[in-house]
Design a protein around this motif. Structure first.
Motif, mmCIF file in Angstrom:
data_model
loop_
_atom_site.group_PDB
_atom_site.id
_atom_site.type_symbol
_atom_site.label_atom_id
_atom_site.label_comp_id
_atom_site.label_asym_id
_atom_site.label_seq_id
_atom_site.Cartn_x
_atom_site.Cartn_y
_atom_site.Cartn_z
ATOM 1 N N TYR A 207 0.841 -1.205 0.000
ATOM 2 C CA TYR A 207 0.000 0.000 0.000
ATOM 3 C C TYR A 207 0.876 1.255 0.000
ATOM 4 C CZ TYR A 207 -3.053 3.669 1.805
ATOM 5 O OH TYR A 207 -3.722 4.859 1.987
ATOM 6 N N ASP A 208 1.905 1.277 0.843
ATOM 7 C CA ASP A 208 2.802 2.438 0.924
ATOM 8 C C ASP A 208 3.533 2.665 -0.404
ATOM 9 O OD1 ASP A 208 2.019 2.772 3.553
ATOM 10 O OD2 ASP A 208 3.908 2.038 4.420
ATOM 11 N N ALA A 209 3.968 1.580 -1.035
ATOM 12 C CA ALA A 209 4.682 1.707 -2.308
ATOM 13 C C ALA A 209 3.768 2.299 -3.382
ATOM 14 C CB ALA A 209 5.228 0.350 -2.749
ATOM 15 N N LEU A 210 2.533 1.813 -3.459
ATOM 16 C CA LEU A 210 1.600 2.349 -4.454
ATOM 17 C C LEU A 210 1.219 3.792 -4.141
ATOM 18 C CD1 LEU A 210 -0.741 -0.698 -5.158
ATOM 19 C CD2 LEU A 210 1.054 0.232 -6.630
ATOM 20 N N THR A 211 1.112 4.117 -2.861
ATOM 21 C CA THR A 211 0.817 5.491 -2.454
ATOM 22 C C THR A 211 1.958 6.424 -2.861
ATOM 23 O OG1 THR A 211 -0.548 4.728 -0.619
ATOM 24 C CG2 THR A 211 0.268 6.985 -0.487
ATOM 25 N N ALA A 212 3.193 5.965 -2.699
ATOM 26 C CA ALA A 212 4.350 6.763 -3.096
ATOM 27 C C ALA A 212 4.349 6.984 -4.615
ATOM 28 C CB ALA A 212 5.646 6.077 -2.654
ATOM 29 N N LEU A 213 4.019 5.950 -5.372
ATOM 30 C CA LEU A 213 3.934 6.090 -6.830
ATOM 31 C C LEU A 213 2.818 7.055 -7.221
ATOM 32 C CD1 LEU A 213 4.638 2.396 -7.695
ATOM 33 C CD2 LEU A 213 5.882 4.342 -8.687
ATOM 34 N N PHE A 214 1.701 6.993 -6.495
ATOM 35 C CA PHE A 214 0.597 7.920 -6.740
ATOM 36 C C PHE A 214 1.052 9.354 -6.508
ATOM 37 C CE2 PHE A 214 -3.057 10.421 -5.433
ATOM 38 C CZ PHE A 214 -3.979 10.135 -6.431
ATOM 39 N N LYS A 215 1.772 9.579 -5.405
ATOM 40 C CA LYS A 215 2.232 10.938 -5.114
ATOM 41 C C LYS A 215 3.206 11.405 -6.175
ATOM 42 C CE LYS A 215 4.017 14.283 -1.952
ATOM 43 N NZ LYS A 215 4.562 14.618 -0.656
ATOM 44 N N MET A 216 4.068 10.509 -6.637
ATOM 45 C CA MET A 216 5.000 10.875 -7.697
ATOM 46 C C MET A 216 4.225 11.346 -8.932
ATOM 47 S SD MET A 216 7.531 8.439 -9.909
ATOM 48 C CE MET A 216 9.085 8.527 -9.059
ATOM 49 N N ALA A 217 3.238 10.568 -9.328
ATOM 50 C CA ALA A 217 2.453 10.914 -10.514
ATOM 51 C C ALA A 217 1.726 12.244 -10.319
ATOM 52 C CB ALA A 217 1.453 9.802 -10.829
ATOM 53 N N GLN A 218 1.187 12.436 -9.141
ATOM 54 C CA GLN A 218 0.402 13.633 -8.847
ATOM 55 C C GLN A 218 1.260 14.892 -8.782
ATOM 56 O OE1 GLN A 218 -1.473 13.528 -4.946
ATOM 57 N NE2 GLN A 218 -3.418 14.117 -5.884
ATOM 58 N N ASN A 219 2.533 14.728 -8.433
ATOM 59 C CA ASN A 219 3.392 15.902 -8.178
ATOM 60 C C ASN A 219 4.613 15.986 -9.084
ATOM 61 O OD1 ASN A 219 2.280 17.273 -5.607
ATOM 62 N ND2 ASN A 219 2.182 15.088 -5.172
ATOM 63 N N MET A 220 4.558 15.324 -10.211
ATOM 64 C CA MET A 220 5.706 15.306 -11.118
ATOM 65 C C MET A 220 6.143 16.727 -11.494
ATOM 66 S SD MET A 220 7.718 13.084 -12.396
ATOM 67 C CE MET A 220 7.048 11.481 -12.695
ATOM 68 N N ASN A 221 5.209 17.646 -11.621
ATOM 69 C CA ASN A 221 5.537 19.023 -12.023
ATOM 70 C C ASN A 221 5.406 20.022 -10.884
ATOM 71 O OD1 ASN A 221 6.019 18.287 -14.747
ATOM 72 N ND2 ASN A 221 3.811 18.125 -15.039
ATOM 73 N N ASN A 222 5.370 19.531 -9.656
ATOM 74 C CA ASN A 222 5.251 20.393 -8.488
ATOM 75 C C ASN A 222 6.648 20.867 -8.089
ATOM 76 O OD1 ASN A 222 5.026 21.467 -5.887
ATOM 77 N ND2 ASN A 222 3.473 19.981 -5.265
ATOM 78 N N SER A 223 6.861 22.166 -8.059
ATOM 79 C CA SER A 223 8.192 22.708 -7.766
ATOM 80 C C SER A 223 8.627 22.462 -6.314
ATOM 81 C CB SER A 223 8.232 24.205 -8.078
ATOM 82 O OG SER A 223 7.312 24.897 -7.259
ATOM 83 N N TYR A 224 7.698 22.140 -5.428
ATOM 84 C CA TYR A 224 8.051 21.866 -4.036
ATOM 85 C C TYR A 224 8.604 20.451 -3.869
ATOM 86 C CZ TYR A 224 5.635 26.168 -2.882
ATOM 87 O OH TYR A 224 5.258 27.484 -2.824
ATOM 88 N N CYS A 225 8.373 19.616 -4.846
ATOM 89 C CA CYS A 225 8.894 18.254 -4.818
ATOM 90 C C CYS A 225 10.105 18.183 -5.745
ATOM 91 C CB CYS A 225 7.826 17.264 -5.284
ATOM 92 S SG CYS A 225 6.380 17.206 -4.202
ATOM 93 N N LYS A 226 10.888 17.138 -5.578
ATOM 94 C CA LYS A 226 12.109 16.995 -6.372
ATOM 95 C C LYS A 226 12.035 15.775 -7.288
ATOM 96 C CE LYS A 226 14.608 19.028 -2.578
ATOM 97 N NZ LYS A 226 14.699 18.629 -1.204
ATOM 98 N N PHE A 227 10.837 15.433 -7.746
ATOM 99 C CA PHE A 227 10.715 14.297 -8.639
ATOM 100 C C PHE A 227 11.375 14.634 -9.962
ATOM 101 C CE2 PHE A 227 6.934 13.714 -5.890
ATOM 102 C CZ PHE A 227 7.286 12.485 -5.341
ATOM 103 N N ARG A 228 12.175 13.711 -10.458
ATOM 104 C CA ARG A 228 12.804 13.915 -11.762
ATOM 105 C C ARG A 228 12.062 13.079 -12.789
ATOM 106 N NH1 ARG A 228 15.355 9.250 -11.758
ATOM 107 N NH2 ARG A 228 16.432 8.573 -9.920
ATOM 108 N N GLU A 229 12.222 13.448 -14.035
ATOM 109 C CA GLU A 229 11.560 12.720 -15.122
ATOM 110 C C GLU A 229 11.916 11.242 -15.055
ATOM 111 O OE1 GLU A 229 9.268 13.362 -17.566
ATOM 112 O OE2 GLU A 229 8.986 15.191 -16.412
ATOM 113 N N ILE A 230 10.960 10.426 -15.390
ATOM 114 C CA ILE A 230 11.144 8.986 -15.382
ATOM 115 C C ILE A 230 10.570 8.461 -16.694
ATOM 116 C CG2 ILE A 230 8.984 8.680 -14.098
ATOM 117 C CD1 ILE A 230 10.305 6.299 -12.664
#
Length: 143
Positions: A90-113
């Motif tokens: 559940y935690d892993a899928l939640t983390a993936l969900f957050k990544m998808a939701q915040n890919m372009n959020n400047s407060y997060c540091k997600f890089r292109e995948i």
């Protein structure tokens, strides 16, 4: 867009492989102890701490680690072992969900995948989920 691709992979995983949230809700509906624990765990997850790809991958690794632990060290499994593995998924899928939701959020540091990287992550989740099912079946037969 990559966010739509990841959302689609999450939906596909939940429909075709397993839905950890539904499974945990079912466990909680059948056991008062798990109900309290699931309510607490769901609210205490450090969702705000998932800010980059490395944290997402760490959540995936933690799921695999929980399954590895049960496979390697638990000879007579308990229902708590099943709960812990489902919770980590559940935690892993939640983390993936957050990544998808915040890919372009400047407060997060997600890089292109890339789609290949996403497919690799979901391939790993599927393989580990199948091992989790086997570990849970082995545990259930011992009860």
């Amino acid at each position: 867009m990559m966010d739509d691709y990841i959302f689609g992979k999450i939906t596909e995983f939940k429909q075709n492989i397993c839905n950890p949230e539904a499974h945990l809700n079912n466990m909680a509906s059948n056991n008062k102890e798990f109900k309290k624990r699931w309510e607490k765990d769901r609210q205490s997850m450090d969702y705000a701490g998932i800010l980059d790809n490395e944290e997402v991958l760490r959540q995936v690794e933690m799921f695999e680690g929980s399954v590895n632990f049960v496979e390697a060290y638990v000879k007579r499994g308990h229902i708590e072992d099943a709960y812990n593995m489902w919770k980590q998924l559940y935690d892993a899928l939640t983390a993936l969900f957050k990544m998808a939701q915040n890919m372009n959020n400047s407060y997060c540091k997600f890089r292109e995948i890339s789609t290949d990287e996403v497919d690799e992550i979901f391939g790993k989740l599927e393989a580990v989920a199948k091992r989790m099912d086997q570990a849970n079946m082995r545990r259930a037969m011992q009860d």
